[in-house]
Scaffold this motif. Structure first.
Motif, PDB file in Angstrom:
ATOM      1  N   PRO A  59      15.398 115.788 -20.657  1.00  0.00           N
ATOM      2  CA  PRO A  59      15.525 116.057 -19.222  1.00  0.00           C
ATOM      3  C   PRO A  59      14.342 116.874 -18.714  1.00  0.00           C
ATOM      4  CG  PRO A  59      17.564 116.607 -20.379  1.00  0.00           C
ATOM      5  CD  PRO A  59      16.533 116.301 -21.412  1.00  0.00           C
ATOM      6  N   VAL A  60      13.956 116.629 -17.488  1.00  0.00           N
ATOM      7  CA  VAL A  60      12.823 117.328 -16.888  1.00  0.00           C
ATOM      8  C   VAL A  60      13.056 118.837 -16.875  1.00  0.00           C
ATOM      9  CG1 VAL A  60      11.530 117.606 -14.728  1.00  0.00           C
ATOM     10  CG2 VAL A  60      12.205 115.334 -15.491  1.00  0.00           C
ATOM     11  N   GLU A  61      14.306 119.248 -16.689  1.00  0.00           N
ATOM     12  CA  GLU A  61      14.603 120.685 -16.643  1.00  0.00           C
ATOM     13  C   GLU A  61      14.163 121.408 -17.918  1.00  0.00           C
ATOM     14  OE1 GLU A  61      17.970 118.414 -16.635  1.00  0.00           O
ATOM     15  OE2 GLU A  61      16.629 118.003 -14.972  1.00  0.00           O
ATOM     16  N   TRP A  62      14.104 120.700 -18.999  1.00  0.00           N
ATOM     17  CA  TRP A  62      13.743 121.326 -20.272  1.00  0.00           C
ATOM     18  C   TRP A  62      12.251 121.645 -20.351  1.00  0.00           C
ATOM     19  CZ3 TRP A  62      16.609 118.464 -24.800  1.00  0.00           C
ATOM     20  CH2 TRP A  62      17.991 118.555 -24.592  1.00  0.00           C
ATOM     21  N   MET A  64      10.308 123.478 -18.630  1.00  0.00           N
ATOM     22  CA  MET A  64       9.950 124.886 -18.427  1.00  0.00           C
ATOM     23  C   MET A  64      10.844 125.815 -19.234  1.00  0.00           C
ATOM     24  SD  MET A  64       7.362 124.447 -16.599  1.00  0.00           S
ATOM     25  CE  MET A  64       6.944 126.113 -16.154  1.00  0.00           C
ATOM     26  N   GLY A  65      11.559 125.283 -20.195  1.00  0.00           N
ATOM     27  CA  GLY A  65      12.458 126.085 -21.012  1.00  0.00           C
ATOM     28  C   GLY A  65      11.709 127.022 -21.937  1.00  0.00           C
TER      29      GLY A  65
END
Length: 70
Positions: A59-62, A64-65
């Protein structure tokens, strides 16, 4: 990248072909057994590559994790 000469020099120092030859001379392996081992290893690599190529992107959210553990 390495030059063809350097690749040839490194390949000549590879211990695996010498060890294979020794095992064949000792009667512990046959050329057919070596071929089967190489075939199975290549199949495992091919399967892993196919799995990786077909895996979904994370997922794209990951993106910047956290990268490092706290």
């Amino acid at each position: 990248y390495r030059s063809p000469e350097e690749k040839a020099r490194v390949r000549a120092q590879d211990p695996l072909p010498r060890f294979q030859k020794q095992l064949v001379e000792m009667g512990l392996l046959t050329p057919a057994m070596i071929a089967e081992i190489e075939r199975r290893a290549q199949a495992e690599v091919d399967d892993a590559l196919r799995y990786a190529e077909n895996a979904p992107y994370p997922p794209v959210e990951w993106a910047m994790g956290p990268v490092f553990a706290d």
